[in-house]
Design an enzyme around this catalytic site. Sequence first.
Site, PDB file in Angstrom:
ATOM      1  CE  LYS A 130      -4.832 -13.127  -6.914  1.00  0.00           C
ATOM      2  NZ  LYS A 130      -5.647 -11.940  -6.571  1.00  0.00           N
ATOM      3  CG  ASP A 170      -2.788 -10.408  -5.193  1.00  0.00           C
ATOM      4  OD1 ASP A 170      -3.958 -10.034  -5.030  1.00  0.00           O
ATOM      5  OD2 ASP A 170      -2.174 -11.041  -4.304  1.00  0.00           O
TER       6      ASP A 170
HETATM    7  P1  NDP Z   1       1.555  -5.183  -2.045  1.00  0.00           P
HETATM    8  O1  NDP Z   1       2.584  -6.149  -2.453  1.00  0.00           O
HETATM    9  O2  NDP Z   1       1.540  -3.821  -2.664  1.00  0.00           O
HETATM   10  O3  NDP Z   1       1.569  -4.980  -0.470  1.00  0.00           O
HETATM   11  C1  NDP Z   1       1.425  -6.042   0.387  1.00  0.00           C
HETATM   12  C2  NDP Z   1       1.576  -5.555   1.809  1.00  0.00           C
HETATM   13  O4  NDP Z   1       1.182  -6.604   2.703  1.00  0.00           O
HETATM   14  C3  NDP Z   1       3.009  -5.213   2.146  1.00  0.00           C
HETATM   15  O5  NDP Z   1       3.011  -4.208   3.121  1.00  0.00           O
HETATM   16  C4  NDP Z   1       3.535  -6.529   2.700  1.00  0.00           C
HETATM   17  O6  NDP Z   1       4.643  -6.394   3.573  1.00  0.00           O
HETATM   18  C5  NDP Z   1       2.325  -7.027   3.456  1.00  0.00           C
HETATM   19  N1  NDP Z   1       2.361  -8.496   3.493  1.00  0.00           N
HETATM   20  C6  NDP Z   1       2.400  -9.338   2.437  1.00  0.00           C
HETATM   21  N2  NDP Z   1       2.468 -10.597   2.848  1.00  0.00           N
HETATM   22  C7  NDP Z   1       2.492 -10.562   4.183  1.00  0.00           C
HETATM   23  C8  NDP Z   1       2.570 -11.542   5.180  1.00  0.00           C
HETATM   24  N3  NDP Z   1       2.629 -12.846   4.853  1.00  0.00           N
HETATM   25  N4  NDP Z   1       2.554 -11.133   6.466  1.00  0.00           N
HETATM   26  C9  NDP Z   1       2.497  -9.807   6.783  1.00  0.00           C
HETATM   27  N5  NDP Z   1       2.437  -8.822   5.875  1.00  0.00           N
HETATM   28  C10 NDP Z   1       2.430  -9.196   4.597  1.00  0.00           C
HETATM   29  O7  NDP Z   1       0.152  -5.926  -2.303  1.00  0.00           O
HETATM   30  P2  NDP Z   1      -1.316  -5.298  -2.384  1.00  0.00           P
HETATM   31  O8  NDP Z   1      -1.433  -4.084  -1.548  1.00  0.00           O
HETATM   32  O9  NDP Z   1      -1.681  -5.245  -3.820  1.00  0.00           O
HETATM   33  O10 NDP Z   1      -2.186  -6.491  -1.767  1.00  0.00           O
HETATM   34  C11 NDP Z   1      -2.555  -6.532  -0.394  1.00  0.00           C
HETATM   35  C12 NDP Z   1      -3.761  -7.433  -0.217  1.00  0.00           C
HETATM   36  O11 NDP Z   1      -4.862  -6.915  -0.995  1.00  0.00           O
HETATM   37  C13 NDP Z   1      -3.601  -8.879  -0.676  1.00  0.00           C
HETATM   38  O12 NDP Z   1      -4.373  -9.719   0.155  1.00  0.00           O
HETATM   39  C14 NDP Z   1      -4.205  -8.867  -2.071  1.00  0.00           C
HETATM   40  O13 NDP Z   1      -4.633 -10.155  -2.467  1.00  0.00           O
HETATM   41  C15 NDP Z   1      -5.375  -7.923  -1.847  1.00  0.00           C
HETATM   42  N6  NDP Z   1      -5.949  -7.300  -3.033  1.00  0.00           N
HETATM   43  C16 NDP Z   1      -5.171  -6.580  -3.894  1.00  0.00           C
HETATM   44  C17 NDP Z   1      -5.743  -5.980  -4.994  1.00  0.00           C
HETATM   45  C18 NDP Z   1      -4.956  -5.120  -5.916  1.00  0.00           C
HETATM   46  O14 NDP Z   1      -5.560  -4.565  -6.837  1.00  0.00           O
HETATM   47  N7  NDP Z   1      -3.659  -4.958  -5.750  1.00  0.00           N
HETATM   48  C19 NDP Z   1      -7.176  -6.143  -5.291  1.00  0.00           C
HETATM   49  C20 NDP Z   1      -7.907  -6.843  -4.276  1.00  0.00           C
HETATM   50  C21 NDP Z   1      -7.297  -7.411  -3.210  1.00  0.00           C
HETATM   51  P3  NDP Z   1       6.100  -6.828   3.068  1.00  0.00           P
HETATM   52  O15 NDP Z   1       6.552  -5.705   2.182  1.00  0.00           O
HETATM   53  O16 NDP Z   1       6.904  -6.979   4.291  1.00  0.00           O
HETATM   54  O17 NDP Z   1       5.920  -8.114   2.313  1.00  0.00           O
HETATM   55  O1  2IT Z   2      -7.609  -9.816  -5.703  1.00  0.00           O
HETATM   56  C1  2IT Z   2      -7.893  -9.057  -6.657  1.00  0.00           C
HETATM   57  O2  2IT Z   2      -9.062  -8.761  -6.917  1.00  0.00           O
HETATM   58  C2  2IT Z   2      -6.786  -8.491  -7.433  1.00  0.00           C
HETATM   59  N1  2IT Z   2      -5.635  -8.722  -7.095  1.00  0.00           N
HETATM   60  C3  2IT Z   2      -7.079  -7.641  -8.632  1.00  0.00           C
HETATM   61  C4  2IT Z   2      -7.399  -8.489  -9.830  1.00  0.00           C
HETATM   62  C5  2IT Z   2      -7.525  -7.745 -11.134  1.00  0.00           C
HETATM   63  O3  2IT Z   2      -7.690  -8.446 -12.140  1.00  0.00           O
HETATM   64  O4  2IT Z   2      -7.484  -6.510 -11.161  1.00  0.00           O
END
Ligand code: NDP
Ligand code: 2IT
Length: 450
Positions: A130, A170
């Site tokens: 990561k 992420d």
């Molecule tokens: P994005 O940046 O697309 O979206 C994040 C969302 O979460 C936004 O709505 C953001 O609001 C909100 N957010 C972020 N930080 C905070 C905080 N500290 N408090 C409240 N709201 C918050 O990210 P993703 O959708 O990609 O990721 C969301 C989650 O999913 C994370 O935990 C990530 O690790 C996990 N994840 C993502 C994967 C991926 O493929 N993208 C894979 C597996 C897990 P704001 O705009 O106000 O910051």
């Molecule tokens: O938390 C996760 O699994 C991710 N943000 C996706 C990682 C990846 O390599 O696609």
Amino acid sequence: MADILNVQVNEFMAKVIARNPNESEFHQAVQEVVESLMPFIEDNPKYKYGKILERMVEPERVISFRVPWVDDNGEIHVNRGYRIEMSSAIGPYKGGLRFHATVNLGILKFLAFEQVFKNSLTTLPMGGGKGGSDFDPKGKSDNEVMRFCQSFMTELSRHIGPNTDVPAGDIGVGGREIGYLFGQYKKLRNEFTGVLTGKAIEWGGSLIRPEATGYGAVYFAEEMLKTRNEGIKGKTTVISGSGNVAQYAAEKIIELGGKVVSFSDSSGYIYDKDGINSEKLQWVMDLKNIRRGRIKEYADKFGAQYVEGKRPWGIKCEIALPCATQNEINEEEAKELVKNGCFVVSEGANMPSTPEAVEVYLASRILFGPGKAANAGGVAVSGLEMTQNSMRLPWTRKEVDDRLHQIMTCIHETCVKFGKDSSGFINYVNGANIGGFIKVADSMLAQGIV
Ligand code: NDP
Ligand code: 2IT
């Protein structure tokens, strides 16, 4: 026996905490895994004598670097970049990059640690890593984001490669950022390779990668529901976040006949009691992905309720999909969810529930899918993107979605196999931790003390 195991967990954790001070999220992630694994390791002493856990909590490599960049007014800024290369036991390091003001070493180490187990569960050959930066993309122009990404990649490019370490997105890193990062890597190396996943379809990306994490978390919820002869149809679903994972979780719930009633961001949440339909969801995607606005605007546009500074867990629902960030559901909120009839929690985010919240779910015997199992669809399709890059052959939407579905079903089966207790209750936390551990641990034993 339980007492001896508790002592062993406490002794192990005391060492982890002493060696890694001020990394509370890392301690939290390790504690959960060690609690699940200690009985299993006692029954399988080869892991104990091989010091597998001791080795797994020490990253293979931690890289930290300066990221200087210039804003649109000519002012210089300095951020800190990281890449945690946690485990290469079963494949190249693999995991996302997070750009968020809160990023620090402990948060990235917790994410890298979880990633090792998650990637193993996918059945694909990927190690765990990561990275990211404390850079805050909010309010920055496209050019500022580009210059930051170029500076970040100038250093990161020395450490990654398609057979070494393959980053992805992420929080704060989506298609735009992957594009700038890829462009800079290509320029520096003069190589067009699959060094990043989450690329756009025109230049080596995979169909379904943007959808994969959200869809996967819903497929996992569906599998959990099947164990009780239930389905998504007609169920009210509360979703937190409004980014990549939240949007596509909502899309799949709507497609399967569920009713999505909330989204949130770090400023507050919206509650739409009439349900967020496909048209409203399209509007949210435009708001968040193109206009980069705040979720509050949804309430102004559609006349829904907006609650400033709060999280949506007080809304009555059957299904909760936390899709924002770590520790976003605490004990009181978990109790509130369960009291209101919620009996499915499928974690789209990484570690969104505090340990106390997880205790509430397990004590209430609801269907709880922890992140490392439920959100593995994203990295799974990243693995499929790597396969397509190696073959230089893209697959159709259906082919990738079918494989994603199959992988989520398989992860669910693994959780059942290792998590079902003598009463028939499926503890998905134990199932995911033990199921993810075995392949990595056996590979480490086979490869010697390295
Ligand atoms: P994005 O940046 O697309 O979206 C994040 C969302 O979460 C936004 O709505 C953001 O609001 C909100 N957010 C972020 N930080 C905070 C905080 N500290 N408090 C409240 N709201 C918050 O990210 P993703 O959708 O990609 O990721 C969301 C989650 O999913 C994370 O935990 C990530 O690790 C996990 N994840 C993502 C994967 C991926 O493929 N993208 C894979 C597996 C897990 P704001 O705009 O106000 O910051
Ligand atoms: O938390 C996760 O699994 C991710 N943000 C996706 C990682 C990846 O390599 O696609």
